[in-house]
Design a protein around this motif. Structure first.
Motif, short mmCIF file in Angstrom:
data_model
loop_
_atom_site.label_atom_id
_atom_site.label_comp_id
_atom_site.label_asym_id
_atom_site.label_seq_id
_atom_site.Cartn_x
_atom_site.Cartn_y
_atom_site.Cartn_z
N ASP A 207 38.60 31.06 56.07
CA ASP A 207 38.10 30.49 54.81
C ASP A 207 39.31 30.13 53.95
N THR B 152 36.05 25.45 54.23
CA THR B 152 36.12 25.52 52.78
C THR B 152 34.90 24.89 52.12
N ASP C 78 36.58 35.59 56.29
CA ASP C 78 35.86 35.01 55.16
C ASP C 78 35.45 36.14 54.24
N LYS D 292 32.18 23.53 54.19
CA LYS D 292 30.95 24.32 54.27
C LYS D 292 29.82 23.50 53.66
N MET E 162 39.86 32.63 49.20
CA MET E 162 39.58 34.07 49.23
C MET E 162 40.20 34.69 47.99
N ARG F 28 30.06 35.59 57.11
CA ARG F 28 30.99 36.04 58.15
C ARG F 28 30.25 36.71 59.30
#
Length: 187
Positions: free
Chosen positions: A63, A91, A19, A113, A66, A25
């Motif tokens: 993730d 995500t 991430d 997320k 990025m 992270r």
């Protein structure tokens, strides 16, 4: 002859966390260590692919969004290099299309997320939320909102280049500019 101990500790999972958000992270790494995972973190897909062979991950949390690479590229590369790896995609930009792409490329689950460490741990174990657990109230977005979010995602993927985004979406550049100049639909 000694008989084996019937209670054996489960094998330690080697978890690769990828991430670009350093704080998230590292917090997730600490939380997953508490749940029995040996963790290795990476801020990008390139770094993850560089570190993975020596680490030998059995699981990965990736993730989707990025800076350099899309997380789906990493999912595919990890599944090619480690066929038995369990990959979870996280995500903040959830969509049905990317969820389907992630699963098609070999992801075991696709979580939006903010996903807490317990939910990620359950996904890594192949557990789904209990049917008896109340589902959170989710408001269905309008078609206008979905369209606006899709245009924003493509615009971001194209480096905020309006002409390239218009070509990818198959619409006139001026039409795209008009749509983007409007405020996002509330719902």
């Amino acid at each position: 002859m000694k008989t084996p101990d019937p209670v054996q500790a489960p094998a330690l999972k080697k978890l690769l966390l990828v991430d670009d958000d350093e704080a998230f992270r590292e917090r997730l790494a600490v939380a997953m260590k508490r749940r029995g995972y040996e963790t290795l973190t990476a801020p990008s897909a390139a770094e993850a692919l560089r570190l993975a062979p020596a680490f030998g991950p059995t699981a990965a949390v990736v993730d989707l969004k990025m800076p350099e690479e899309n997380g789906l590229v990493l999912v595919k590369a990890l599944r090619e290099r480690f066929p038995n790896i369990v990959v979870i995609v996280l995500t903040g930009y959830g969509s049905i299309a990317t969820a389907l792409d992630a699963v098609r490329l070999g992801a075991a689950d696709y979580l939006t997320k903010p996903a807490d460490a317990d939910r990620i741990h359950e996904a890594l174990q192949g557990k789904t939320p209990s049917v008896e657990a109340p589902l959170p109230e989710v408001e269905t977005p309008t078609l206008d909102r979905v369209e606006w979010e899709h245009m924003q995602r493509i615009l971001s993927d194209c480096g905020h280049n309006i002409s390239q985004t218009a070509r990818v979406l198959g619409i006139d550049r001026r039409s795209l500019q008009r749509k983007l100049s409007k405020y996002p639909p509330n719902k």
